[in-house]
Design an enzyme around this catalytic site. Structure first.
Site, mmCIF file in Angstrom:
data_model
loop_
_atom_site.group_PDB
_atom_site.id
_atom_site.type_symbol
_atom_site.label_atom_id
_atom_site.label_comp_id
_atom_site.label_asym_id
_atom_site.label_seq_id
_atom_site.Cartn_x
_atom_site.Cartn_y
_atom_site.Cartn_z
ATOM 1 C CG ASP A 28 5.007 4.850 2.057
ATOM 2 O OD1 ASP A 28 5.441 5.075 3.488
ATOM 3 O OD2 ASP A 28 4.218 3.988 1.893
ATOM 4 C CE LYS A 111 4.027 2.625 5.116
ATOM 5 N NZ LYS A 111 4.004 1.668 3.985
ATOM 6 C CB CYS A 144 0.837 3.393 2.351
ATOM 7 S SG CYS A 144 1.790 1.835 1.730
#
Ligand code: ZN
Length: 200
Positions: A28, A111, A144
């Site tokens: 991310d 995702k 995450c």
């Protein structure tokens, strides 16, 4: 508020990993999280950019695989109720930062939740390429990154996390992540990306 001490966790200076059995997973590193104008800015993420870039350059030239997760939401995503709108598909904030732009041969996995494995082809792709070790970097550490590290560990991949490759919103979250990686998932916490060596 309770004040807590960080329990000791093991930190190693260096580790050698077989390049062809190793994947670096960049979690991310998107504009919304890394850039000040982003919708969910993590101020400490910027200082991980340069270490991650160094790690990726060495990983690619040694022949290790590079994966990216890209957090992705659409209209009325329930996560917007928790975090506000962020990384909406197709927006500037959703894009991976220019400094770490994926290269040819890298694999980007979109995702929808914290875990890079949940509802994605990540596990299948790691297996196809014979990966045993996952070096996990990116943000946000306890969200995450940790969910992805946990998920990798539950699938018996070895998890390696360099301390200068992850970022969190608080020191507590940062250390809690590393302690979980080390203590619970029996992963390796490495002092710096520069301690990760790729071998034949
Ligand atoms: Zn999200």
């Amino acid at each position: 508020m309770a004040s807590v001490e960080v329990p000791e966790y093991e930190i190693v200076e260096s580790v050698e990993l077989k390049a062809r059995e190793t994947a670096v997973i960049v979690v991310d590193m998107q504009n919304d999280f890394v850039k000040p104008q982003g919708k969910l800015y993590v101020p400490t993420a910027e200082k991980t950019v340069e270490p991650i870039r160094r790690l990726l350059n060495r990983a690619r030239s040694a022949g290790a695989r590079v994966f990216y997760t890209q957090d992705t939401h659409y209209d009325n995503d329930p996560e917007y109720e928790i975090w506000g709108e962020h990384v909406r598909y197709g927006t500037w904030g959703w894009q991976i930062i220019d400094e770490l732009k994926p290269r040819e041969g890298d694999i980007v996995v979109m995702k929808t939740r914290y875990d890079g494995f949940y509802g994605t082809p990540l596990d299948d792709l790691l297996r196809v390429y014979g990966i045993k070790n996952t070096v996990i970097v990116g943000t946000v550490a306890n969200i995450c990154v940790l969910h992805t590290a946990a998920s990798a560990s539950l699938r018996w991949y070895k998890v390696i996390v360099p301390m200068d490759g992850i970022s969190a919103l608080t020191d507590f979250d940062y250390h809690a992540t590393l302690r979980q990686v080390s203590w619970l998932y029996k992963g390796l916490v490495v002092k710096s990306v520069d301690g990760i060596r790729f071998i034949d």
